[in-house]
Each structure stands twice: as structure tokens, then as C-alpha cells.
Design an enzyme around this catalytic site. Structure first.
Site, short mmCIF file in Angstrom:
data_model
loop_
_atom_site.label_atom_id
_atom_site.label_comp_id
_atom_site.label_asym_id
_atom_site.label_seq_id
_atom_site.Cartn_x
_atom_site.Cartn_y
_atom_site.Cartn_z
N ASP A 1 2.18 13.44 24.95
CA ASP A 1 2.95 13.56 23.71
C ASP A 1 4.46 13.63 24.00
O ASP A 1 5.16 14.52 23.51
CB ASP A 1 2.49 14.83 22.97
CG ASP A 1 3.06 14.95 21.57
OD1 ASP A 1 3.52 13.92 21.02
OD2 ASP A 1 3.06 16.07 21.03
N ASN B 1 -1.08 4.95 5.73
CA ASN B 1 -1.94 3.88 5.26
C ASN B 1 -3.29 4.01 5.94
O ASN B 1 -3.37 3.88 7.17
CB ASN B 1 -1.34 2.51 5.63
CG ASN B 1 -0.43 1.97 4.55
OD1 ASN B 1 -0.62 2.23 3.37
ND2 ASN B 1 0.57 1.22 4.97
N ALA B 2 -4.31 4.27 5.17
CA ALA B 2 -5.66 4.41 5.74
C ALA B 2 -6.51 3.33 5.10
O ALA B 2 -7.15 3.54 4.08
CB ALA B 2 -6.21 5.79 5.42
N SER B 3 -6.48 2.15 5.70
CA SER B 3 -7.22 1.05 5.09
C SER B 3 -8.31 0.58 6.03
O SER B 3 -8.60 1.21 7.04
CB SER B 3 -6.26 -0.08 4.72
OG SER B 3 -5.65 -0.61 5.86
N LYS C 1 4.66 30.94 22.31
CA LYS C 1 4.16 29.80 21.54
C LYS C 1 2.74 30.09 21.10
O LYS C 1 1.88 30.39 21.93
CB LYS C 1 4.22 28.54 22.41
CG LYS C 1 3.55 27.34 21.77
CD LYS C 1 3.83 26.07 22.52
CE LYS C 1 3.03 24.92 21.92
NZ LYS C 1 3.33 23.64 22.53
N THR D 1 3.71 27.80 16.31
CA THR D 1 4.95 28.51 15.99
C THR D 1 5.54 28.97 17.31
O THR D 1 4.81 29.32 18.24
CB THR D 1 4.73 29.73 15.09
OG1 THR D 1 3.79 30.58 15.74
CG2 THR D 1 4.21 29.34 13.73
N ALA E 1 4.59 20.98 14.58
CA ALA E 1 3.42 20.46 13.90
C ALA E 1 2.19 21.29 14.25
O ALA E 1 1.28 21.44 13.46
CB ALA E 1 3.20 19.01 14.28
N HIS F 1 0.85 -1.21 0.00
CA HIS F 1 0.00 0.00 0.00
C HIS F 1 0.88 1.26 0.00
O HIS F 1 0.50 2.28 -0.55
CB HIS F 1 -0.88 0.04 1.26
CG HIS F 1 -2.22 -0.64 1.12
ND1 HIS F 1 -3.12 -0.33 0.14
CD2 HIS F 1 -2.82 -1.59 1.89
CE1 HIS F 1 -4.22 -1.06 0.31
NE2 HIS F 1 -4.05 -1.85 1.36
#
Ligand SMILES: C[C@@H](O)[C@H](NC(=O)OP(=O)(O)OC[C@H]1O[C@@H](n2cnc3c(N)ncnc32)[C@H](O)[C@@H]1O)C(=O)O
Ligand SMILES: Nc1ncnc2c1ncn2[C@@H]1O[C@H](COP(=O)(O)OP(=O)(O)OP(=O)(O)O)[C@@H](O)[C@H]1O
Ligand SMILES: [Fe+2]
Length: 579
Positions: free
Chosen positions: A471, A131-133, A382, A368, A365, A114
């Protein structure tokens, strides 16, 4: 070279011929369509046993008509992951065909196929792949000869999560295209009414680059039971699920420094998902490619294309070693057919990552970051920037909630004895935080055992206070001295690295956790274990020799945290999602 590929991991019986010289692909497929409910493994296998010989015969006949009896140079088949009974039928067909034609056999990992079809069709050199299945959802990046799983679903595959809802409302399988159509109808009607579409508040669960769909499937079912219009649920389901996938894809690009993204899997046929990913890539100057639909859903074309690359590299299988593997993970595959650079490069010396230049801008992500001032009292501002790919309401809620969580938990962690920046100012309408500048560089740029050990200690203490970070990647840990008077040079730090962890008894006080935006309060062992899983995943994704770093991290956690969490971590890491 011409390769005949066979696919049949679950629902799609398919055969294909790939001609490497002309780069053309002929695909013949016969889908299994359950009368009711989802895919029944036994029925699917019955379908395979009838349909595989037929599709293979159609492709072989066409190939021999054009190229004569030596039309096929190798036979490639999907070895896994997938449903065991289906895979065994495909394996048997492939072995017998390779024997009859007297050509080599190639065993292909379906998930890597894929990914590779997107790389092949785009011409990209070194992309991150989403992969988005149906049965899976994960992000892959090439590093040191293997595709590493940068992030993945912690429970259901993305298509299965959507199909669970459509089964609940009585729609036939597959549900994804019906959800897409219902959402489109709902939005066009809502626009005509001038009210605009209503967005239901559904669970949005992202942990580092991992994510979870179990909560959102149940919430969508509950909403249907409560009488919410189905179109509104479909629209909201798509907006949430695809925003989660787009967000983690952006994190993967940011973490690895890659500037190319390819999409694969059946759910990738969805226009809204592709639109979101394209918008995200556009905003960060990355290139995006999704192959045409016939290469997205399960198909033998992708198996034949990767099979040809593997065969050219001499990566063929002796019959005796060609058993199928229902749990075949993409990171188990030695990537014999490509060389070149790892996608995962350590973030370089730009922006706030250098920790050096004040007033430098850094784009993560999510946010800034601007460094203001110099020396011991420098600050960072931030700002969580709006994401154009996300529904505006969802975007506002996420940015606000995360800014509030970050301000609160950064301070609470500090009170629990974990080094974090001081929070100077919170401006919710502007979405900004002003924080103390800490550390000299990101851990990602200075991976060594003394720091990972310190991260383990800090997470143990944080969890003891009932907080998870949410995170804890190597980009969300700052290391090195903070402030004036304790300047550490690159030279000194690498000497210390050579001397091992014990050389720096003070490392813990100079290792700072930042970016608590995904954090929350919880005493659950599972949530604590996920924090460790996310940290280890980010080390594995970027380090050349991750194991000593991880061993030091776990030793640190053991010193301050709960052993039960480390036990649970093994469960989390070993959970198979390919059944
Ligand atoms: C291991 C293998 O058997 C498995 N295959 C698989 O999941 O089939 P695939 O063709 O990649 O994806 C099927 C899924 O793709 C969804 N789908 C198809 N069209 C869609 C659309 N327009 N929007 C959303 N989902 C869609 C279907 O609802 C179904 O859940 C996999 O790749 O995980
Ligand atoms: N308090 C701080 N002191 C020093 N550097 C910081 C601080 N806060 C952020 N940075 C720098 O800015 C970068 C991005 O910050 P942060 O992780 O908070 O934002 P983000 O957008 O969520 O980024 P990412 O997606 O990379 O995690 C960090 O990796 C770090 O280099
Ligand atoms: Fe698939």
C-alpha cells in the site's frame, strides 16, 4: 434542451429522452438474455441490431407526440467501452438518427455516464464515484479537468466475477440477483436455526486502492465442487467482495479528502453493497448516494443526461470523428461540462499529517493514530478500528492479520536498510501498535522529486529483500527530518525543492515507509510491479504535474531494484480491462 440517448455496449438495448428543463427521463429498454452461459458477443450484436431501432422508435414517437417534430435537440450514444460489434451498431444508429433529425451528435463514455448520473441525481458537487458494474469496477475522482482512476480491479469486473461462479453452478445469466437472493435466504434460515450464518474463508485482495477478484471466483467454484452449500458460498462471496469495494472506497475518500460518494453500475442494485457503503460513509460523516435502480444497470437515461451536459458545453462530434472505442477509458475523457475544484486535495494540516502538534488525532481509512510525546522521542499509537460494515469475523481476521504483518514487516524492512519507524509495542487483543514517530509530514503534503526518488530507492531495496509494501501511497510515506536537532522549516524545504533532487543527497535517509499492514513476502515480479503501480497511481491521483515525480521515482527504483519489475509495470498499467 432535449436529448435522445442510445445505449447498447453489451446486453441492454436502450433509448431514452432526457428533458433538461423538467429534469425528466423516459427510458425504453430491451435486454438480451442468453439461453445459456454468459454474454456471447455475436448474439448480443444480433440482439442490438433488432432491438435498437425498436427502442429508439418508441422513444422518438413518444417525444414527437408530446413536443412535435423538433422534439430532439441532440443525439447522444455510448461510444465505449463495450463489445465492438454491439458498439458499432449503436454508433451507426446514432449517426443516422442525428443526420435524419439534423441535430448534433454527442459521443458519451459509458463509465463516465455511470458516474455522472449519480452526481446529477444526488446534487453532490464533487464526489468520489464507485462504479460497480458487470465488466468493470473502479473508483473515479475529478482532478484537473479529468476523472482520474483512483483504483480499479486488476482482473475481472465485479459483476463478471460473481457471474463466473453462478455459471459454474449452472445458474442462468445474470447471476448477481440470484446470488443476492440465495444469500438472503441463507442468512434468514441460519438466523431461524439460531446457529448464525457461517462465513467461508475466501481470498480478500486489496492493494492500495486496487483489488483483484480472480482468486475469489476460483475459490467459490472450488467450494461448490467440495459440496459447501450454495447459499453459504453466495453469502460469503458477497461479504468478501463488497467489503473489498467498500474498503477501497473508504481509502479513496480518505486519500482525496472528499466527503461525498456516489455509486453506479449494475451491481449497485445489490442491497448489501449499498448497505455497506452507507454504513462506511455514515461512520466517517460522508454523504452517500445511489441512484434508483433504473439508472444503475445499463440504461440510455444516463447517456442522455450526460449527453445533454456535453451538448450544452458544445462538446459534440463531427461524424467523421465519431468512431466507437471498445477500450474507451474514463480518464481519457476531457471533462468539458464541469468546472470547479479537484476532488483530490492534498491532505491538510490537521492531526498527525501536520507532523507538528503532539497528541493530535488522525483518522486514516483503517486506523486512528495518536501522537504521544514531543521532540525526538515522540511515539504514535496506531489502532485499527472495527469496521461496522464488515462481517465481524472477517473484520477481526483482517485487523489482526494486518497488525501482525505491520509489526513484523516494519522491522524486517528496517533490517533490509529501508528507513521505517521502530516498533515499540504490539498489543494484538487491543489491535494497537506503538511506533516511533518519524518524518515531519506525509509525502502527499510535500510532493517533490527528491522524495519520490527516495521512495523508488526504498522500494527497490525492499523488493530485493523479498518484501512488498502492499500500500505504498503518498500517505504512507513520511518525509523530513525525524527527531530533534534537525528541524526543517517549510521555507527551507521549498527552496530545496526548487534546487532539484540532487540538492538533497540525504533525502533517502529522511524518507520513511510506514503502514506495512498490507505487506507480504514474495519474490514475484508481478507483486513487485503492483507496488510501483500503486505508488504511481497515488501520485497521479493527487499531483498537478505527476510525470516528473514519477520519472524521479522510477530512476530511484532503477538504482536499487530490478529492471524487469519496471518492464512489468508497463504491462500492468496497459492491461485493458474493457474487452
Ligand atoms: C461496458 C458495459 O457494457 C458494462 N455493462 C454492464 O456490466 O452492465 P451493468 O448493468 O452495469 O451490470 C450488469 C451486472 O450487474 C450484476 N447485477 C445485477 N443485479 C445485481 C444484484 N442485485 N446483485 C449483484 N449483482 C447484480 C449482473 O450480475 C451483471 O454482472 C459495464 O458497465 O461495465
Ligand atoms: N510512525 C509514524 N510517524 C509519524 N506519523 C505517522 C506514523 N504512523 C502514522 N503516522 C501518521 O498517521 C497517518 C495514518 O497512519 P497509517 O497510514 O499507518 O494509518 P491508516 O489508517 O492506514 O491511514 P491511511 O488509510 O491514510 O493509509 C499517516 O498518514 C501519518 O500522517
Ligand atoms: Fe454499464
Amino acid at each position: 434542451m432535449r436529448v435522445l440517448g442510445i445505449e447498447g455496449t453489451a446486453w441492454c438495448a436502450s433509448a431514452a429522452l432526457y428533458d433538461a428543463e423538467t429534469d425528466s427521463v423516459l427510458i425504453e429498454s430491451d435486454p438480451y438474455e442468453p439461453d445459456s452461459g454468459g454474454i456471447h458477443p455475436r448474439e448480443a450484436a444480433e440482439h442490438m441490431s433488432e432491438a435498437i431501432p425498436e427502442v429508439v422508435d418508441r422513444v422518438l414517437t413518444a417525444a414527437e407526440a408530446e413536443h412535435g417534430p423538433d422534439a430532439v435537440d441532440a443525439v447522444a450514444f455510448s461510444r465505449g467501452p463495450g463489445l465492438g460489434p454491439c458498439l458499432r451498431i449503436v454508433g451507426t444508429a446514432a449517426r443516422s438518427l442525428a443526420g435524419t433529425l439534423d441535430v448534433p451528435l454527442v459521443g458519451v463514455n459509458h463509465m463516465v455516464a455511470h458516474l455522472e448520473i449519480g452526481r446529477h441525481r444526488s446534487g453532490f458537487d464533487n464526489p468520489v464515484c464507485l462504479n460497480a458494474s458487470g465488466a468493470n469496477a473502479h473508483l473515479l475522482g475529478f482532478h484537473d479537468g479529468r476523472y482520474r482512476v483512483l483504483g480499479e480491479t486488476m482482473d475481472a469486473g465485479v459483476g463478471n466475477a460473481i457471474d463466473k461462479f453462478t455459471r459454474h453452478v449452472g445458474w442462468s445469466h445474470p447471476g448477481g440477483p440470484k446470488v443476492e437472493a440465495a444469500a438472503a435466504e441463507y442468512t434468514s434460515e441460519a438466523e431461524a436455526d439460531a446457529d448464525g450464518a457461517d462465513l467461508l474463508d475466501l481470498p480478500y485482495v486489496v492493494k492500495g486502492m486496487d483489488f483483484s477478484f480472480s482468486g475469489i471466483s476460483s475459490a467459490a467454484n472450488d467450494a461448490a465442487d467440495a459440496g459447501v452449500p450454495t447459499g453459504e458460498i453466495c453469502f460469503s462471496l458477497q461479504e468478501h467482495v463488497f467489503a473489498m469495494l467498500t474498503e477501497v472506497a473508504e481509502r479513496a475518500l480518505s486519500l482525496t479528502g472528499a466527503d461525498e460518494l456516489v455509486l453506479g453500475g449494475g451491481v449497485a442494485q445489490n442491497d448489501r453493497l449499498r448497505e455497506m457503503l452507507a454504513a462506511m460513509c455514515d461512520a466517517r460523516d460522508a454523504d452517500f448516494h445511489a441512484p434508483e435502480p433504473r439508472f444503475l444497470r445499463d440504461n440510455a437515461g444516463m447517456i442522455a443526461v450526460l449527453g445533454a451536459k456535453m451538448a450544452a458545453a458544445g462538446d459534440t462530434l463531427p461524424i467523421a470523428e465519431s468512431a466507437v472505442d471498445p477500450n474507451f477509458r474514463p480518464d481519457q475523457v476531457p471533462v468539458t461540462w464541469r468546472s470547479g475544484e479537484s476532488v483530490a486535495r492534498v491532505p491538510g494540516d490537521t492531526g498527525a499529517n501536520s507532523g507538528g502538534a503532539p497528541t493530535a488525532d488522525h483518522r486514516g481509512a483503517e486506523a486512528t493514530v495518536t501522537v504521544d510525546g514531543d521532540g525526538g522521542d515522540s511515539r504514535v499509537i496506531k489502532r485499527r478500528v472495527p469496521k461496522s460494515y464488515r462481517h465481524p469475523e472477517l473484520d477481526r481476521t483482517l485487523r489482526r492479520d494486518r497488525t501482525v504483518a505491520e509489526a513484523r514487516l516494519t522491522s524486517e524492512a528496517r533490517r533490509a536498510g529501508v528507513p521505517t519507524p521502530l516498533v515499540y509495542e504490539v498489543d494484538l487483543p487491543a489491535g494497537t501498535l506503538t511506533l516511533q514517530h518519524v518524518g515531519e509530514r506525509d509525502l502527499a503534503a510535500a510532493l517533490d522529486e527528491r522524495w519520490t526518488e527516495a521512495v523508488g530507492r526504498h522500494l527497490g531495496r525492499l523488493h530485493g529483500a523479498g518484501i512488498v509494501h502492499g500500500d505504498p501511497t503518498t500517505r504512507n510515506v513520511r518525509v523530513g527530518s525525524s527527531g530533534a536537532g534537525d528541524a526543517e522549516t517549510d521555507g527551507e524545504s521549498s527552496d530545496a525543492a526548487d534546487a532539484g533532487p540532487s540538492a538533497r543527497p540525504d533525502a533517502a535517509s529522511r524518507t520513511y515507509l510506514i503502514d506495512f499492514g498490507l505487506g507480504f513476502h514474495t519474490g514475484h515480479v508481478e507483486d513487485h510491479a503492483m507496488d510501483l503501480h500503486v505508488f504511481e497511481g497515488s501520485v497521479r491521483a493527487t499531483a498537478t504535474d505527476p510525470e516528473p515525480l514519477i520519472a524521479a521515482f522510477e530512476a530511484g527504483y532503477e538504482a536499487t531494484g530490478d529492471g524487469e519489475v519496471l518492464d512489468r509495470l508497463r504491462d500492468v498499467a496497459n492491461r485493458g480491462r474493457y474487452r
